[in-house]
Design an enzyme around this catalytic site. Sequence first.
Site, PDB file in Angstrom:
ATOM      1  N   ASP A  77      42.529  25.790  35.525  1.00 52.55           N
ATOM      2  CA  ASP A  77      43.212  26.826  35.043  1.00 52.55           C
ATOM      3  C   ASP A  77      43.039  26.918  33.453  1.00 52.55           C
ATOM      4  O   ASP A  77      42.526  25.922  32.912  1.00 52.55           O
ATOM      5  CB  ASP A  77      44.782  26.744  35.442  1.00 52.55           C
ATOM      6  CG  ASP A  77      45.392  28.092  35.097  1.00 52.55           C
ATOM      7  OD1 ASP A  77      44.814  29.095  34.721  1.00 52.55           O
ATOM      8  OD2 ASP A  77      46.604  28.148  35.778  1.00 52.55           O
ATOM      9  N   TYR A 128      42.324  47.076  38.214  1.00 54.89           N
ATOM     10  CA  TYR A 128      42.351  45.973  39.202  1.00 54.89           C
ATOM     11  C   TYR A 128      41.803  46.301  40.386  1.00 54.89           C
ATOM     12  O   TYR A 128      40.991  45.494  41.059  1.00 54.89           O
ATOM     13  CB  TYR A 128      43.952  45.548  39.166  1.00 54.89           C
ATOM     14  CG  TYR A 128      44.187  44.460  40.143  1.00 54.89           C
ATOM     15  CD1 TYR A 128      43.731  43.200  39.899  1.00 54.89           C
ATOM     16  CD2 TYR A 128      44.799  44.701  41.253  1.00 54.89           C
ATOM     17  CE1 TYR A 128      43.981  42.178  41.013  1.00 54.89           C
ATOM     18  CE2 TYR A 128      45.231  43.599  42.319  1.00 54.89           C
ATOM     19  CZ  TYR A 128      44.799  42.473  41.975  1.00 54.89           C
ATOM     20  OH  TYR A 128      44.941  41.367  43.158  1.00 54.89           O
TER      21      TYR A 128
END
Length: 262
Positions: A5, A113
């Site tokens: 991450d 998106y």
Amino acid sequence: MGASDIREPNRTLISQGPYEILEVTEQERLERVVREHEIDAIYHLAAILSATGERNPQLAWHVNTLGLHNVLEVARELDLVRVFHSSSIAVFDPETPKDFTPQETILHPKTVYGITKVTGELLGDYFNKYGVDIKGVRFPGVISSVAPPGGGTTDYAVETFYEAMKNGRYTCFVEERPVLPMIYMPDGLKVTLDVMDADLSRLKNHTDFNLAGVSFSVGELASKIRKHIPDFEVSYVPDYRQEIADTWPHSIDDSAAREEWG
Ligand code: SER
């Protein structure tokens, strides 16, 4: 199994295996990490979600498309890596049939998106020709009791629970009535592992499987929560996220996923 991450890991993550702080837009480092840990499958979940994406379209395009492209390039170069890509109900649009939305249908998303997710589905299919084993599903809103919401339009479905517990009231950014498709996180994780186990050569679809869980409105959710917290109050102050929600389906036909990989 390892994880990565851009954030510092918490203790639980560190105790469960290798963890790398990794920016998916940096291809060289991504490749180095994959080689170093002899990774043979990448579950690519890094993305800017719909609501944050509309606030910063450039960032959403950059992270979502370059990120996936980097993952696919590494998979192609290293020859061994299988890839999972998370697509979304955001690929649909206002003209898509809203009830029991079919697998093959109109995809003209109105958010950046959604555009990056359609691009991802197509790019993933394209990389099949290099022998990259990539699969993906169109996730509905994912509901978790662990992970807080992260910049999506369906965040309200999680926020409602947190706000009910913390404050006994919630100001919701979409109207009371729209029904959107959702899935419970453990079911989403099961689906992710199941589709990756499917035999690629037997699949007709690869990167774009429709996926259904349960559909409900905030109003319905609030009335269920009131069974436990009778004074729970919700007020509705719709913002730009209402417009996004209006373009998404109410329910999903996931028969292709059922038929092709059970
Ligand atoms: N949960 C996501 C969002 O709201 C949909 O994929 O952006």
